[in-house]
Design a protein around this motif. Structure first.
Motif, PDB file in Angstrom:
ATOM      1  N   ALA A  23      39.775  71.825  27.676  1.00 59.82           N
ATOM      2  CA  ALA A  23      38.747  72.862  27.583  1.00 59.82           C
ATOM      3  C   ALA A  23      37.584  72.411  26.699  1.00 59.82           C
ATOM      4  CB  ALA A  23      39.359  74.155  27.043  1.00 59.82           C
ATOM      5  N   LEU A  24      37.906  71.726  25.609  1.00 55.98           N
ATOM      6  CA  LEU A  24      36.863  71.205  24.721  1.00 55.98           C
ATOM      7  C   LEU A  24      35.961  70.225  25.469  1.00 55.98           C
ATOM      8  CD1 LEU A  24      35.704  70.812  21.800  1.00 55.98           C
ATOM      9  CD2 LEU A  24      37.362  68.967  21.544  1.00 55.98           C
ATOM     10  N   ASN A  25      36.554  69.266  26.158  1.00 54.22           N
ATOM     11  CA  ASN A  25      35.768  68.292  26.912  1.00 54.22           C
ATOM     12  C   ASN A  25      34.941  68.960  28.004  1.00 54.22           C
ATOM     13  OD1 ASN A  25      36.786  66.193  25.394  1.00 54.22           O
ATOM     14  ND2 ASN A  25      38.418  65.691  26.828  1.00 54.22           N
ATOM     15  N   THR A  26      35.519  69.954  28.659  1.00 53.27           N
ATOM     16  CA  THR A  26      34.789  70.672  29.701  1.00 53.27           C
ATOM     17  C   THR A  26      33.554  71.350  29.129  1.00 53.27           C
ATOM     18  OG1 THR A  26      36.805  71.062  30.985  1.00 53.27           O
ATOM     19  CG2 THR A  26      34.950  72.548  31.392  1.00 53.27           C
ATOM     20  N   GLY A  27      33.703  71.999  27.979  1.00 53.23           N
ATOM     21  CA  GLY A  27      32.573  72.683  27.357  1.00 53.23           C
ATOM     22  C   GLY A  27      31.459  71.744  26.953  1.00 53.23           C
ATOM     23  N   PHE A  28      31.819  70.512  26.564  1.00 46.52           N
ATOM     24  CA  PHE A  28      30.822  69.532  26.143  1.00 46.52           C
ATOM     25  C   PHE A  28      30.408  68.592  27.280  1.00 46.52           C
ATOM     26  CE2 PHE A  28      32.392  70.121  21.587  1.00 46.52           C
ATOM     27  CZ  PHE A  28      31.281  70.878  21.241  1.00 46.52           C
ATOM     28  N   LEU A  29      30.789  68.945  28.514  1.00 50.80           N
ATOM     29  CA  LEU A  29      30.394  68.188  29.712  1.00 50.80           C
ATOM     30  C   LEU A  29      30.861  66.739  29.655  1.00 50.80           C
ATOM     31  CD1 LEU A  29      26.780  69.581  30.340  1.00 50.80           C
ATOM     32  CD2 LEU A  29      28.952  70.347  31.328  1.00 50.80           C
ATOM     33  N   ARG A  30      32.048  66.542  29.078  1.00 47.63           N
ATOM     34  CA  ARG A  30      32.676  65.232  29.091  1.00 47.63           C
ATOM     35  C   ARG A  30      33.780  65.216  30.136  1.00 47.63           C
ATOM     36  NH1 ARG A  30      32.742  65.484  22.759  1.00 47.63           N
ATOM     37  NH2 ARG A  30      34.851  66.319  23.033  1.00 47.63           N
ATOM     38  N   ALA A  31      34.222  64.029  30.516  1.00 47.10           N
ATOM     39  CA  ALA A  31      35.354  63.937  31.440  1.00 47.10           C
ATOM     40  C   ALA A  31      36.506  64.761  30.880  1.00 47.10           C
ATOM     41  CB  ALA A  31      35.763  62.486  31.619  1.00 47.10           C
ATOM     42  N   PRO A  32      37.059  65.701  31.663  1.00 48.54           N
ATOM     43  CA  PRO A  32      38.006  66.669  31.095  1.00 48.54           C
ATOM     44  C   PRO A  32      39.265  66.081  30.481  1.00 48.54           C
ATOM     45  CG  PRO A  32      37.174  67.437  33.210  1.00 48.54           C
ATOM     46  CD  PRO A  32      36.693  66.021  33.052  1.00 48.54           C
ATOM     47  N   GLU A  33      39.865  65.109  31.116  1.00 46.00           N
ATOM     48  CA  GLU A  33      41.173  64.638  30.670  1.00 46.00           C
ATOM     49  C   GLU A  33      41.071  63.763  29.425  1.00 46.00           C
ATOM     50  OE1 GLU A  33      45.219  62.572  32.499  1.00 46.00           O
ATOM     51  OE2 GLU A  33      43.302  62.265  33.492  1.00 46.00           O
ATOM     52  N   SER A  34      41.973  63.990  28.492  1.00 44.09           N
ATOM     53  CA  SER A  34      42.106  63.134  27.313  1.00 44.09           C
ATOM     54  C   SER A  34      43.340  62.258  27.493  1.00 44.09           C
ATOM     55  CB  SER A  34      42.257  63.966  26.040  1.00 44.09           C
ATOM     56  OG  SER A  34      41.119  64.749  25.788  1.00 44.09           O
ATOM     57  N   SER A  35      43.260  61.030  26.999  1.00 46.54           N
ATOM     58  CA  SER A  35      44.413  60.139  27.082  1.00 46.54           C
ATOM     59  C   SER A  35      45.502  60.614  26.131  1.00 46.54           C
ATOM     60  CB  SER A  35      44.007  58.715  26.719  1.00 46.54           C
ATOM     61  OG  SER A  35      43.664  58.637  25.334  1.00 46.54           O
ATOM     62  N   GLU A  36      46.719  60.103  26.354  1.00 50.29           N
ATOM     63  CA  GLU A  36      47.820  60.445  25.458  1.00 50.29           C
ATOM     64  C   GLU A  36      47.508  60.016  24.032  1.00 50.29           C
ATOM     65  OE1 GLU A  36      51.484  58.869  26.872  1.00 50.29           O
ATOM     66  OE2 GLU A  36      51.475  60.028  28.737  1.00 50.29           O
ATOM     67  N   GLU A  37      46.826  58.874  23.888  1.00 46.11           N
ATOM     68  CA  GLU A  37      46.471  58.377  22.553  1.00 46.11           C
ATOM     69  C   GLU A  37      45.484  59.329  21.873  1.00 46.11           C
ATOM     70  OE1 GLU A  37      48.122  55.239  24.967  1.00 46.11           O
ATOM     71  OE2 GLU A  37      46.412  56.586  25.314  1.00 46.11           O
TER      72      GLU A  37
END
Length: 417
Positions: A23-37
């Motif tokens: 949700a954070l990445n979506t709000g900032f218009l970044r690629a939504p998925e975060s890596s496990e790291e």
């Protein structure tokens, strides 16, 4: 449309960090998925009790996080702050009051904890005034045309007996924290830097989707051998028709005084092949342009609001700072959220200041946002009165307030958070 009462706003659980990050990445218009790291790294430093999410049908649709911070007040005292970051609302859930609910919960908890102020860096200007925040510091960026600067192209080092050395990231981790502590204690508006900040700035901790690219680090030592300045910068590789047109871009530069500032800026402008220097975020009254024989060679490319402040405890906030003269003012503070509303008597002198609730007639009437903008001494009460944002109840009170509150050098926050 689902009403906002069907959306739960609450602290997140450890198992929800990945969804919250999406949700954070979506709000900032970044690629939504975060890596496990990335998720594991975030789990290592966030305080789950202060990390809020809005959830609908099991999906996070808004984010909010706060953390403990210290802010330097005018005069050098540090106060406890509620630093707010990672604020987003997904585009599908705007205008449902989610930010208002998260902000109200966080500020109430901060007030209960005893934090003196809340702080944030506003991505958008119009949002935070309605929550009692005011722009308390500003920032500027300069681009220096080295060839027009008038600096001696034969410059080979400071003329004050000091020296500049390139150092490695490990050296920065040893030298930087102590130097920055000295700098931030003398700089109203500066905030503390954690060990994690230094690890990320020097590559000891590498997070995020972008690969680490080690910057250059240069340290200025005085003639006595004391570390008084440090700069981190990068450079591009731009040649045209066999001529260099390279830019040095400053990530950050801290210095305890003008000698170190002068030496580091001159050093950056003296590097072979560098024809342009980008200053990075600086104070709006930075010395940089006037350190050049031709100040016009430094062109402002950005000038904008930076650190926003929301006062949570009027008495402690006003007693924490120093003042430029002697006088007494009664401030009537309006606060629809009820966190600071009231009438306060401020009595200031060279020996210190006292502030207490009072029933005396008000000299100035202002909102919580205006108080936040004035607290670090950058904004003018006279100017706000001209705009109708401060109401003068006693003739001359606005000018007296400016004489007490304003600072000779502008406050500045070197960091983004």
């Amino acid at each position: 449309m689902t009403g906002h009462t069907d959306i739960a706003v609450r602290p997140i659980a450890a198992a929800e960090i990945a969804d919250w990050s999406r949700a954070l990445n979506t709000g900032f218009l970044r690629a939504p998925e975060s890596s496990e790291e990335e998720v594991a790294d975030r789990a290592s430093y966030i305080d789950l009790a202060r990390t809020l999410g809005a959830f609908e049908d099991g999906r996070c649709v808004a984010t909010f996080r706060s953390f403990a911070q210290e802010v330097t007040a005018v005069g050098g005292a540090v106060v406890a702050a509620d630093a707010i970051s990672n604020v987003t609302v997904s585009p599908t859930h705007r205008r449902r009051g989610l930010l208002s609910r998260m902000m109200a919960a966080d500020l109430a908890a901060a007030k209960e904890r005893g934090d003196v102020v809340a702080t944030l860096i506003a991505a958008e200007y119009p949002i935070y005034g309605r929550y009692g925040f005011g722009p308390a510091t500003w920032t500027a960026e300069w681009t220096v045309d080295v060839q027009r600067s008038g600096l001696d192209p034969r410059w080979s080092g400071p003329g004050d007996g000091g020296r500049i050395d390139l150092v490695d990231p490990a050296d920065v981790r040893k030298l930087g924290p102590e130097l920055y502590e000295r700098v931030r204690r003398a700089q109203p508006g500066a905030v503390d830097r954690s060990e994690r900040w230094w690890q990320k700035a020097t590559g000891a901790l590498r997070t995020g989707p972008s690969p680490w690219s080690e910057p250059f680090f240069a340290v200025y030592r005085s003639a006595q051998g004391d570390v008084e300045g440090l700069v981190s910068y990068g450079a591009d590789d731009n040649w045209q028709a066999k001529q260099p047109h390279n830019t040095a871009s400053v990530n950050w530069l801290v210095a305890t005084g003008p000698a170190a500032e002068r030496a580091l800026w001159h050093y950056l402008c003296s590097i072979d092949w560098i024809t342009q220097v980008k200053s990075g975020w600086r104070a709006p009254d930075d010395l940089l342009p006037l350190l050049l024989p031709d100040p016009r060679a430094a062109r402002i490319t950005t000038q904008a609001d930076w650190l926003w402040v929301r006062v949570l405890d009027v008495v402690r906030a006003l007693e924490a700072r120093t003042y430029g003269g002697e006088g007494a003012l009664v401030l009537e503070v309006g606060d629809p959220d009820g966190l600071t509303a009231g009438r306060y008597l401020l009595e200031a002198s060279a020996e210190g200041a006292s502030c207490a609730p009072t029933t005396r007639d008000a000299d100035l009437v202002l909102g919580a946002g205006e108080l936040g903008a004035l607290w670090l001494g950058d904004e003018s009460v006279v100017r706000l009165a001209a705009l109708g944002r401060v109401r003068e109840q006693r003739t001359g009170a606005a000018r007296l307030a400016d004489a007490l509150l304003r600072t000779s050098r502008r406050p500045w926050c070197p960091d983004v958070f």
